[in-house]
Design an enzyme around this catalytic site. Sequence first.
Site, PDB file in Angstrom:
ATOM      1  N   LYS A 107       0.821  -1.212   0.000  1.00 51.41           N
ATOM      2  CA  LYS A 107       0.000   0.000   0.000  1.00 51.41           C
ATOM      3  C   LYS A 107       0.857   1.266   0.000  1.00 51.41           C
ATOM      4  O   LYS A 107       0.362   2.347  -0.303  1.00 51.41           O
ATOM      5  CB  LYS A 107      -0.969  -0.002   1.174  1.00 51.41           C
ATOM      6  CG  LYS A 107      -2.062  -1.064   1.001  1.00 51.41           C
ATOM      7  CD  LYS A 107      -3.238  -0.860   1.939  1.00 51.41           C
ATOM      8  CE  LYS A 107      -4.379  -1.802   1.599  1.00 51.41           C
ATOM      9  NZ  LYS A 107      -4.059  -3.217   1.884  1.00 51.41           N
TER      10      LYS A 107
HETATM   11  C1  LIG Z   1      -4.708  -4.330   1.328  1.00 54.84           C
HETATM   12  C2  LIG Z   1      -3.955  -5.632   1.328  1.00 54.84           C
HETATM   13  C3  LIG Z   1      -4.285  -6.701   0.462  1.00 54.84           C
HETATM   14  C4  LIG Z   1      -5.477  -6.642  -0.459  1.00 54.84           C
HETATM   15  O1  LIG Z   1      -5.285  -5.763  -1.534  1.00 54.84           O
HETATM   16  P1  LIG Z   1      -6.557  -5.252  -2.347  1.00 54.84           P
HETATM   17  O2  LIG Z   1      -6.007  -4.223  -3.280  1.00 54.84           O
HETATM   18  O3  LIG Z   1      -7.518  -4.708  -1.352  1.00 54.84           O
HETATM   19  O4  LIG Z   1      -7.107  -6.447  -3.072  1.00 54.84           O
HETATM   20  C5  LIG Z   1      -3.505  -7.840   0.490  1.00 54.84           C
HETATM   21  N1  LIG Z   1      -2.458  -7.954   1.329  1.00 54.84           N
HETATM   22  C6  LIG Z   1      -2.115  -6.967   2.178  1.00 54.84           C
HETATM   23  C7  LIG Z   1      -0.974  -7.167   3.093  1.00 54.84           C
HETATM   24  C8  LIG Z   1      -2.830  -5.761   2.204  1.00 54.84           C
HETATM   25  O5  LIG Z   1      -2.492  -4.787   3.070  1.00 54.84           O
END
Ligand SMILES: *Cc1c(COP(=O)(O)O)cnc(C)c1O
Length: 431
Positions: A107
């Site tokens: 993220k």
């Molecule tokens: C947010 C997140 C996901 C999921 O990603 P999306 O874009 O919501 O599908 C998977 N793994 C981790 C560690 C995350 O923080």
Amino acid sequence: MKLYSTNNKNLNISFKEAVFTSFPSDKGLYMPLQIPKLSDLFIRHITEYSFQEMALEIAHSFIGEDIPKKDLERIINETISFDAPLVLLEDNLAVLELFHGPSLAFKDFGARFMSRLMAYLSDKNDKMLDILVATSGDTGGAVALGFLGVEGTRVTILYPKGKISEIQKKQLTTNGQNVRALEVNGTFDDCQALVKMAFNDPELNSKLRLTSANSINISRLLPQTFYYLYAYAQAVKKNKKNIVFVVPSGNFGNIGAGLLAYKAGLPVKHFVAATNVNDTVPVYLQKGLYEPKPSVQTLSNAMDVGNPSNWVRITDLFNENLDSLRNFISAYSFTDSETMSGIKELYDTYNYIACPHTSVAYLAAKKYNQPEDFTLFLSTAHPCKFMDVYPENLKNKISIPEQVKQLDYKKGSAIPLENNFSDLKTFLMNK
Ligand SMILES: *Cc1c(COP(=O)(O)O)cnc(C)c1O
């Protein structure tokens, strides 16, 4: 770049408006009116580009004249300040590590790009941009660190007291500068409800320039296309063909970005969505019925989503055509006990320690397993963020990255807040 709403194809919105409003009032999601085409020349020579250079290529082709290329280049260089290495496990199996950023999760790509973009797109005489976020752990850290020190912005994070991990708490509370943490005596849902009330309060909105830095913001999606290009380039450098991406999915933003890169011309053979038991999308691809349901708590908790918010973007990319979705995307779901076996197998077979989300992706990669393909699964977070999950023998072997070690020397500070909107309002108005 102009955008429409998935609920209204006639909408024609500027990039800036899409960035600051996150979503249209018709409750659809913004999508680019035109998906650019990466040139064949670029694709053929992609291995000669650096990570930052290929990011600039795709970002510029989407955003166009809204941001001069040299300004975009600066924003990208500040965003992509860490690597995303491809680690080969077998001849036809590799893991793409997306957790080398400040908050140790993928993220960071979205949050860093969005923060700098919002600062850039703000006018000099605009009021300070006040970012309000409720977090159950992961997103808050990425957003806080993304905006940390970014001029003209201030972040207020609400997190539920006693319900986030030690590392996550440190990441939220040790920043200082333009980042404030509010420890709410309540649950994550309470935090989210408080933030919603703030956005709906006329007095607050007239005094402050509030924004949500929402995960469905188009400026968080675009930078996630960057590492699909970079992964592709790393695979080509190793003479791999038939590239398949396996993406651990919750809100389906990550895989949505991969599909956007594919639609822009990145040569990908197939996508696999990997979920935990929150299997709304795998069930939909199987039965053709989209039935959102309440989320269930799992070990891969960042993917505990019963109604994935970005899914409409994906069906939109495929013109709502179930057959073309099925031809190009496979989806599998796994239980917590399978997730634990995946973690064990990755360690026993490859000496590789994965976070629970990554383990789900690994299981899906194995299930898809076509020998003529090069299957690449995405690792979305560093295992040290989920220490409680591991058996003792693995816990000791998880290396603690420098970003986390440094947190140990810092003292966190959070402002306690009752689960009460008027307290939040008073705080926001006066501080
Ligand atoms: C947010 C997140 C996901 C999921 O990603 P999306 O874009 O919501 O599908 C998977 N793994 C981790 C560690 C995350 O923080």
